[in-house]
Design an enzyme around this catalytic site. Structure first.
Site, mmCIF file in Angstrom:
data_model
loop_
_atom_site.group_PDB
_atom_site.id
_atom_site.type_symbol
_atom_site.label_atom_id
_atom_site.label_comp_id
_atom_site.label_asym_id
_atom_site.label_seq_id
_atom_site.Cartn_x
_atom_site.Cartn_y
_atom_site.Cartn_z
ATOM 1 N N THR A 133 -4.796 58.702 -9.837
ATOM 2 C CA THR A 133 -5.672 59.273 -8.814
ATOM 3 C C THR A 133 -4.928 60.252 -7.922
ATOM 4 O O THR A 133 -5.529 61.168 -7.352
ATOM 5 C CB THR A 133 -6.295 58.144 -7.970
ATOM 6 O OG1 THR A 133 -6.875 57.177 -8.854
ATOM 7 C CG2 THR A 133 -7.367 58.662 -7.032
ATOM 8 N N TYR B 165 0.878 48.957 -16.121
ATOM 9 C CA TYR B 165 -0.384 49.680 -15.958
ATOM 10 C C TYR B 165 -0.875 50.115 -17.326
ATOM 11 O O TYR B 165 -0.259 50.957 -17.980
ATOM 12 C CB TYR B 165 -0.155 50.877 -15.031
ATOM 13 C CG TYR B 165 -1.360 51.761 -14.759
ATOM 14 C CD1 TYR B 165 -2.661 51.377 -15.060
ATOM 15 C CD2 TYR B 165 -1.185 53.013 -14.164
ATOM 16 C CE1 TYR B 165 -3.742 52.193 -14.803
ATOM 17 C CE2 TYR B 165 -2.264 53.850 -13.891
ATOM 18 C CZ TYR B 165 -3.531 53.433 -14.212
ATOM 19 O OH TYR B 165 -4.602 54.252 -13.953
ATOM 20 N N LYS C 24 -2.011 45.940 -14.195
ATOM 21 C CA LYS C 24 -3.237 46.621 -13.789
ATOM 22 C C LYS C 24 -3.964 46.983 -15.076
ATOM 23 O O LYS C 24 -3.492 47.818 -15.849
ATOM 24 C CB LYS C 24 -2.916 47.880 -12.978
ATOM 25 C CG LYS C 24 -4.147 48.733 -12.657
ATOM 26 C CD LYS C 24 -3.770 50.057 -11.997
ATOM 27 C CE LYS C 24 -4.994 50.933 -11.788
ATOM 28 N NZ LYS C 24 -4.656 52.259 -11.195
#
Length: 298
Positions: free
Chosen positions: A48, A137, A166
């Site tokens: 992001t 992740y 994640k």
């Protein structure tokens, strides 16, 4: 390690730009707003945060700003430290530790398509280079490789400071399977659309895009679920459905940066190419849906 793990409501921070450069002042203000609205940890320079188009110097500055903004608060910094070159990921991880980050988030290597053994060796090298917690992740839709359940469990058991993952594969079945085989694993949702299902099936937190805009709601949702107040958590989750959906109408972080600009939280709407502004049609949809939410300012 138990006292140092990072769970709860976390925000995958956007990276604001102004005239093509990092807008350091706005970035600091955005993080302070997260802290004021109950977020447990911020995650600078992840997907992001447009980490792929930041220079290494900008990457480091973002981490330093996050650490400064969180100083004296209970909000932790889980620094992005991913790369498709293991030596670069190690370098970023060491920088994060040396400057006081509470932990790192490291995405699977993208483009080069390593085997599961290559992924294991990659993360093992990162983990042994630092002492702070490491969160794996997995986001195969963006990286082209999927960190399989067996590899995640192997890393968790072999590396003392790897405490969880994640998961942004979108597979609830995978998440349930992971916790069934290794219930000590800290599983965090990496996709806002499935925050509630993951939290209600043993997940210990979220790393949210939506919380850039609505940190208070994501914080309440997460903490209600962790307290097993599932009726209250689901109510908030249902309220977030439309905004979660529209914030992924184009590639992340295109919609969330547009929403932040519309809300007056960033003074400019800028991206680093090849990312660009959303279509006029999607921009209008984002603005229309935002009117249904109480978006708090600074």
């Amino acid at each position: 390690m138990d006292n140092n793990i990072i769970i709860g409501a976390m925000t995958a921070l956007i990276t604001p730009f102004k005239n093509g450069k990092l807008d350091e002042q706005t970035y600091h203000k955005l993080i302070k707003r997260q802290i004021a609205n109950g977020i447990d940890a911020v995650v600078p320079v992840g997907t992001t945060g447009e980490s792929a188009t930041l220079t290494h110097e900008e990457h480091r500055i973002c981490i330093e700003i996050a650490l400064d903004a969180c100083k004296g608060s209970s909000c932790k910094v889980l620094a992005g430290a991913g790369s498709n070159a293991t030596h670069e990921a190690v370098s970023l991880a060491k920088f994060a530790q040396e400057h006081g980050a509470d932990g790192i988030l490291s995405v699977t290597p993208y483009y080069n398509k390593p085997t599961q053994e290559g992924l294991y060796l990659h993360y093992k090298e990162i983990a042994k280079s630092i002492d702070i917690p490491v969160l794996l992740y997995n986001v195969p839709g963006r990286t082209g490789c999927d960190l399989q359940t067996e590899t995640i469990i192997r890393l968790f058991r072999d590396c003392e400071n790897i405490y969880g993952v994640k998961e942004a594969s979108g597979s609830i079945d995978k998440c349930v399977d992971l916790l069934a085989h290794e219930p000590r694993m800290m599983l965090l949702s990496g996709e806002d659309a499935i925050n509630y299902p993951i939290l209600s099936n043993g997940g210990k937190g979220v790393i949210s895009v939506t919380s850039n805009l609505l940190p208070d709601m994501i914080s309440k949702l997460t903490h209600f679920a962790l307290e097993e107040k599932y009726i209250e958590a689901k109510k908030i989750n249902d309220e977030l459905y439309n905004i979660n959906k529209i914030l992924f109408c184009e590639s992340n972080p295109i919609p969330i940066k547009a929403a932040m600009y519309i809300a007056g939280l960033t003074p400019t709407l800028e991206y680093r190419l090849p990312l660009c502004k959303p279509s006029d049609c999607n921009l209008a949809k984002i603005e229309a849906i935002m009117k249904n939410y109480d978006i708090k300012g600074f």
